[in-house]
Design an enzyme around this catalytic site. Structure first.
Site, PDB file in Angstrom:
ATOM      1  N   ARG A 165       0.831  -1.211   0.000  1.00  0.00           N
ATOM      2  CA  ARG A 165       0.000   0.000   0.000  1.00  0.00           C
ATOM      3  C   ARG A 165       0.867   1.264   0.000  1.00  0.00           C
ATOM      4  O   ARG A 165       0.458   2.292  -0.540  1.00  0.00           O
ATOM      5  CB  ARG A 165      -0.942  -0.007   1.205  1.00  0.00           C
ATOM      6  CG  ARG A 165      -2.126  -0.929   1.002  1.00  0.00           C
ATOM      7  CD  ARG A 165      -3.027  -0.953   2.203  1.00  0.00           C
ATOM      8  NE  ARG A 165      -4.318  -1.541   1.879  1.00  0.00           N
ATOM      9  CZ  ARG A 165      -5.314  -1.668   2.752  1.00  0.00           C
ATOM     10  NH1 ARG A 165      -5.162  -1.268   4.002  1.00  0.00           N
ATOM     11  NH2 ARG A 165      -6.455  -2.196   2.372  1.00  0.00           N
ATOM     12  N   GLY A 192     -12.211  -4.601   1.645  1.00  0.00           N
ATOM     13  CA  GLY A 192     -13.623  -4.214   1.624  1.00  0.00           C
ATOM     14  C   GLY A 192     -13.951  -3.296   0.448  1.00  0.00           C
ATOM     15  O   GLY A 192     -15.012  -3.401  -0.161  1.00  0.00           O
ATOM     16  N   LYS A 246     -17.829 -17.079   3.610  1.00  0.00           N
ATOM     17  CA  LYS A 246     -19.259 -16.844   3.758  1.00  0.00           C
ATOM     18  C   LYS A 246     -19.961 -16.392   2.495  1.00  0.00           C
ATOM     19  O   LYS A 246     -19.488 -15.479   1.824  1.00  0.00           O
ATOM     20  CB  LYS A 246     -19.472 -15.770   4.820  1.00  0.00           C
ATOM     21  CG  LYS A 246     -19.016 -16.169   6.196  1.00  0.00           C
ATOM     22  CD  LYS A 246     -19.285 -15.018   7.121  1.00  0.00           C
ATOM     23  CE  LYS A 246     -18.847 -15.292   8.529  1.00  0.00           C
ATOM     24  NZ  LYS A 246     -18.834 -14.030   9.280  1.00  0.00           N
ATOM     25  N   GLY A 287      -7.338  -8.208   0.001  1.00  0.00           N
ATOM     26  CA  GLY A 287      -7.526  -9.079   1.153  1.00  0.00           C
ATOM     27  C   GLY A 287      -6.850 -10.424   0.960  1.00  0.00           C
ATOM     28  O   GLY A 287      -5.703 -10.491   0.535  1.00  0.00           O
TER      29      GLY A 287
END
Ligand code: 3PG
Ligand code: MG
Length: 461
Positions: free
Chosen positions: A104, A440, A267, A417
């Site tokens: 980053r 996200g 999920k 992620g």
């Protein structure tokens, strides 16, 4: 040498009526796009979509998309100006406060160098982690990030031990060409979007630049209230945000086909909107990870002790119906009798996981099929691991998919992620088109969501 960055185009597509999620998502491709009008839907594709959706969801209406180009840091003069650059230096630190992944920071360099080359100064602001207290908590200090930035830039970097206090004010108005302020979240006003906090930050600079892609889905003060407080001054996107938008919306809105998405992770509930959105625009959506076991339950399969979301079975059934042949599920499962690489292992057909066993990876036949589909693709989006890739041998499925993506010459986009971590871990990061710096944020963008933090920035004239 200052360089011209891509123009960032943003197109909006809105639906009216109480249309089902699929209609909303099918049309939300191309919300943001970078580069010339490439980002808008072609009239024929738009026509096809409108027709298909009108049949499926008679109540839905679709408005014309509007495209608005955003200014980038290359579109403003930075000579003798101070630029407040919101970066995402939320990097992982180990117990000794050593940065374990500086991507980053590296990805923010072009914007910083652009400002400096144009004769300007930069004040960098960021959060790190989710501190509950104030600047006393060294685990959340941005000092290590400031030191790493100095090494990477080859320039001195001044570090202010506060955000809007005396040290920040002094360093911001001093001679240093590059200043990093302490973690914004040490001040409660960052999360609440406090206007007073924002106005103090806004007062430090002449130009605002958002290069914090990983935080673009947030409405924290530095993302929204600060640029709002700087209305009238130039407010632009940086090169990293422009690049992320280019890949995560533009390439997806006008994909070279076949367009294959691979979605994994634990999920269904995390990925539901992404699955819906990508079903509307991809040719195939391949499912892996623990979320496959919830789909398996929906098909009446046995999942043993696997991680499942029982309250999402109905949702999985709806997605199966909506997806039809587009939605591709595993045909076999690598399972173990404990959550451990040392467990007793078995490879079984999908939906036939015995009691006492849990699915921990896709099986070899599924890996082969998925690799084959990737090899035939011209655009690939991957978000979420296929299994427990941190725990060999259950990394095999994720590795096989990553290798197939690395070998293909498709435009390949890796969501941030876990999938970004996996592609780095396997050493393939340099062999894909784009690895997102957002977790996200990349998911939100793949869902087709709008970002307030980008919307409010200056449009091209
Ligand atoms: C991230 O790593 O997801 C971003 O830096 C945003 O951080 P947050 O999830 O704590 O807002
Ligand atoms: Mg996050």
């Amino acid at each position: 040498m200052p360089r011209r960055g891509p123009k960032v185009k943003i197109s909006q597509t809105r639906l009216g009526g109480s249309d089902a999620a699929l209609s909303r998502s099918a049309l939300s491709c191309g919300l943001y796009s970078a580069g010339s009008p490439r980002g808008t839907l072609s009239p024929s594709l738009r026509g096809q979509l409108e027709q298909a959706l009108a049949q499926r969801f008679p109540n839905s209406t679709m408005q014309r998309s509007q495209t608005v180009a955003k200014k980038t840091i290359a579109d403003v003069s930075t000579e003798e100006k101070t630029v407040l650059v919101r970066v995402d230096f939320n990097v992982p630190l180990d117990d000794a406060a050593q940065i374990t992944d500086d991507r980053r920071i590296r990805m923010a360099l072009p914007t910083i160098q652009q400002v400096l080359a144009g004769g300007g100064r930069v004040i960098l602001i960021s959060h790190l982690g989710r501190p509950q207290g104030d600047a006393g908590d060294a685990r959340f200090s941005l000092r290590p990030a400031a030191e790493r930035l100095s090494e990477l830039l080859g320039e001195p970097v001044a570090f202010a031990s506060d955000t809007v206090g005396d040290d920040a004010t002094a360093k911001a108005s001093g001679d240093a060409k590059v200043v990093v302020l302490e973690n914004l979240r040490f001040d409660a006003g960052e999360k609440t979007g406090d206007v007073e906090f924002a106005s103090k930050l806004a007062a430090l600079a002449d130009i605002y630049c958002n290069d914090a892609f990983g935080t673009c889905h947030r409405t924290d003060a530095s993302m929204v209230a600060v640029p709002e407080a700087m209305a009238g001054k130039p407010r632009v996107v940086g090169f990293l945000v422009a690049r992320e938008i280019e890949y995560l919306t533009d390439a997806i809105a006008r994909p070279a086909r076949p367009f294959v998405a691979i979605l994994g992770g634990a999920k269904v509930s995390d990925k539901i909107n992404v699955i819906e959105n990508l079903l509307g625009i991809c040719d195939r959506v391949l499912i892996g990870g623990a979320m496959a076991y919830t789909f398996s339950l929906a098909q009446g399969g046995s999942v043993g002790e696997s991680l499942v979301e029982r309250d999402k079975v109905e949702l999985a059934r709806k997605l199966l119906d909506a997806g039809g042949e587009k939605l591709v599920l595993p045909v076999d499962t690598h399972c173990g009798d404990a959550f451990s690489g040392e467990s007793n292992k078995r490879i079984v057909p999908a939906g036939e996981i015995p009691d006492g066993f849990m699915g921990l990876d896709i099986g070899p036949e599924t890996s082969g099929r998925y690799a084959e589909l990737v090899r035939g693709a011209k655009t690939v989006v991957w978000n979420g691991p296929m299994g427990v890739f941190e725990m060999p041998p259950f990394d095999a499925g994720t590795r096989a998919v990553a290798a197939a993506i690395a070998e293909s010459d498709a435009v390949s986009i890796i969501g941030g992620g876990d999938s970004a971590a996996a592609i780095e871990q396997f050493g393939f990061a340099e062999r894909v088109s784009h690895v997102s710096t957002g977790g996200g944020a990349s998911l939100a963008m793949l869902e087709g969501k709008r970002f307030v933090a980008v919307d409010l920035l200056d449009d091209m004239d």
